[in-house]
Design an enzyme around this catalytic site. Structure first.
Site, PDB file in Angstrom:
ATOM      1  N   ASP A   1       0.878  -1.163   0.000  1.00 14.38           N
ATOM      2  CA  ASP A   1       0.000   0.000   0.000  1.00 14.38           C
ATOM      3  C   ASP A   1       0.911   1.208   0.000  1.00 14.38           C
ATOM      4  OD1 ASP A   1      -3.030   0.428   0.134  1.00 14.38           O
ATOM      5  OD2 ASP A   1      -2.249   2.003   1.427  1.00 14.38           O
TER       6      ASP A   1
ATOM      7  N   GLY B   1       0.644   6.631 -12.052  1.00 11.93           N
ATOM      8  CA  GLY B   1       0.199   7.489 -10.952  1.00 11.93           C
ATOM      9  C   GLY B   1       0.770   8.897 -11.031  1.00 11.93           C
TER      10      GLY B   1
HETATM   11  P1  ITT Z   1      -3.544  -2.341  -5.245  1.00 13.86           P
HETATM   12  O1  ITT Z   1      -4.245  -1.849  -3.995  1.00 13.86           O
HETATM   13  O2  ITT Z   1      -4.328  -3.358  -5.985  1.00 13.86           O
HETATM   14  O3  ITT Z   1      -2.115  -2.764  -4.987  1.00 13.86           O
HETATM   15  P2  ITT Z   1      -3.687   0.474  -6.009  1.00 13.86           P
HETATM   16  O4  ITT Z   1      -3.205   1.255  -7.185  1.00 13.86           O
HETATM   17  O5  ITT Z   1      -5.120   0.679  -5.582  1.00 13.86           O
HETATM   18  O6  ITT Z   1      -3.404  -1.079  -6.283  1.00 13.86           O
HETATM   19  P3  ITT Z   1      -2.831   1.664  -3.525  1.00 13.86           P
HETATM   20  O7  ITT Z   1      -4.161   1.539  -2.872  1.00 13.86           O
HETATM   21  O8  ITT Z   1      -1.599   1.316  -2.732  1.00 13.86           O
HETATM   22  O9  ITT Z   1      -2.732   0.746  -4.816  1.00 13.86           O
HETATM   23  O10 ITT Z   1      -2.708   3.132  -4.102  1.00 13.86           O
HETATM   24  C1  ITT Z   1      -1.486   3.580  -4.498  1.00 13.86           C
HETATM   25  C2  ITT Z   1      -1.656   4.881  -5.293  1.00 13.86           C
HETATM   26  O11 ITT Z   1      -0.606   5.774  -4.909  1.00 13.86           O
HETATM   27  C3  ITT Z   1      -1.451   4.593  -6.777  1.00 13.86           C
HETATM   28  O12 ITT Z   1      -2.667   4.289  -7.421  1.00 13.86           O
HETATM   29  C4  ITT Z   1      -0.828   5.908  -7.243  1.00 13.86           C
HETATM   30  O13 ITT Z   1      -1.833   6.879  -7.423  1.00 13.86           O
HETATM   31  C5  ITT Z   1       0.018   6.316  -6.039  1.00 13.86           C
HETATM   32  N1  ITT Z   1       1.374   5.725  -6.148  1.00 13.86           N
HETATM   33  C6  ITT Z   1       1.910   4.737  -5.359  1.00 13.86           C
HETATM   34  N2  ITT Z   1       3.146   4.412  -5.784  1.00 13.86           N
HETATM   35  C7  ITT Z   1       3.389   5.206  -6.841  1.00 13.86           C
HETATM   36  C8  ITT Z   1       4.483   5.329  -7.717  1.00 13.86           C
HETATM   37  O14 ITT Z   1       5.550   4.540  -7.621  1.00 13.86           O
HETATM   38  N3  ITT Z   1       4.406   6.235  -8.681  1.00 13.86           N
HETATM   39  C9  ITT Z   1       3.337   7.029  -8.813  1.00 13.86           C
HETATM   40  N4  ITT Z   1       2.241   6.963  -8.062  1.00 13.86           N
HETATM   41  C10 ITT Z   1       2.269   6.049  -7.065  1.00 13.86           C
END
Ligand code: ITT
Length: 193
Positions: free
Chosen positions: A68, A149
């Site tokens: 997360d 992201g």
């Molecule tokens: P899972 O829960 O299925 O793993 P998710 O995309 O919903 O996928 P998160 O709830 O952890 O994952 O949300 C992480 C968000 O934070 C992601 O969608 C991006 O908007 C941002 N994020 C995290 N790591 C990033 C990165 O390396 N580069 C850019 N944005 C990132």
């Protein structure tokens, strides 16, 4: 050894596969036959990553890990933080999220931000957590087309380029996820798994 990575985010899966190489085999959710969302109901990354890993462990009985992660912007009191994926709404659209961030940061001089990743591992009935943080700044306009992201708006400290202007390999060397996954790999090596 085989470990499931409990994520529906294919960008995360790709980055982590690059990092782990041949150290161990990563099973994706589709490879274990899981479809659909994984609950993340908490207000901290630590709790959400543990909930995701535990959910898959409970349903499939397979050792696994989850990530997360999110962007914490100092001038926005740590937002979007744990809500990074859905900052601009439930459609979870990166472009909308970036446009909202640009707007919120208009005229703001303190551009400091950091990405944080919390990885939870459940293996042999034991749970472990690993953290990675990378500091940097939010720029005013999106640059670059790699990554995902908020990558087009984030320049890591000491660099002029954004994460979206780096190769996956370059980003992995310094990113929050790269640092957390390195700790995960070290832990697995140390424990002979
Ligand atoms: P899972 O829960 O299925 O793993 P998710 O995309 O919903 O996928 P998160 O709830 O952890 O994952 O949300 C992480 C968000 O934070 C992601 O969608 C991006 O908007 C941002 N994020 C995290 N790591 C990033 C990165 O390396 N580069 C850019 N944005 C990132």
């Amino acid at each position: 050894m085989r470990l499931c990575f409990a994520t529906n985010n294919l960008h995360k899966l790709y980055e982590v596969q690059q990092l782990v190489g041949n150290s161990f085999k990563i099973l994706s959710l589709s490879e274990i036959g899981h479809q659909g969302d994984i609950p993340e109901d908490f207000e901290t990354m630590d709790e959400n990553s543990m909930q995701k890993a535990q959910f898959i462990k409970d349903q499939y009985g397979i050792d696994c890990f989850a990530d997360d992660s999110g962007l914490e912007v100092a001038a926005l009191n740590g937002a979007p933080g744990v809500y990074s994926a859905r900052y601009a709404g439930p459609q979870r659209n990166s472009r909308d999220n970036n446009l909202k961030l640009i707007k919120e940061m208009t005229g703001v001089t303190d551009r400091f931000a950091r990405f944080r990743a919390a990885i939870s591992l459940i293996i042999d009935q034991k749970a472990q957590q690993f953290e990675g943080i990378v500091e940097g700044h939010i720029i005013e306009e999106m640059r670059g087309s790699d990554g995902f992201g908020y990558d087009p708006l984030f320049t890591p400290k000491g660099y002029d380029v954004t994460f979206a202007e780096m190769s996956a390999e370059e980003k992995n060397k310094i990113s929050h996820r790269g640092l957390a996954v390195q700790k995960l790999v070290d832990y697995l090596n140390l424990h002979g798994t």
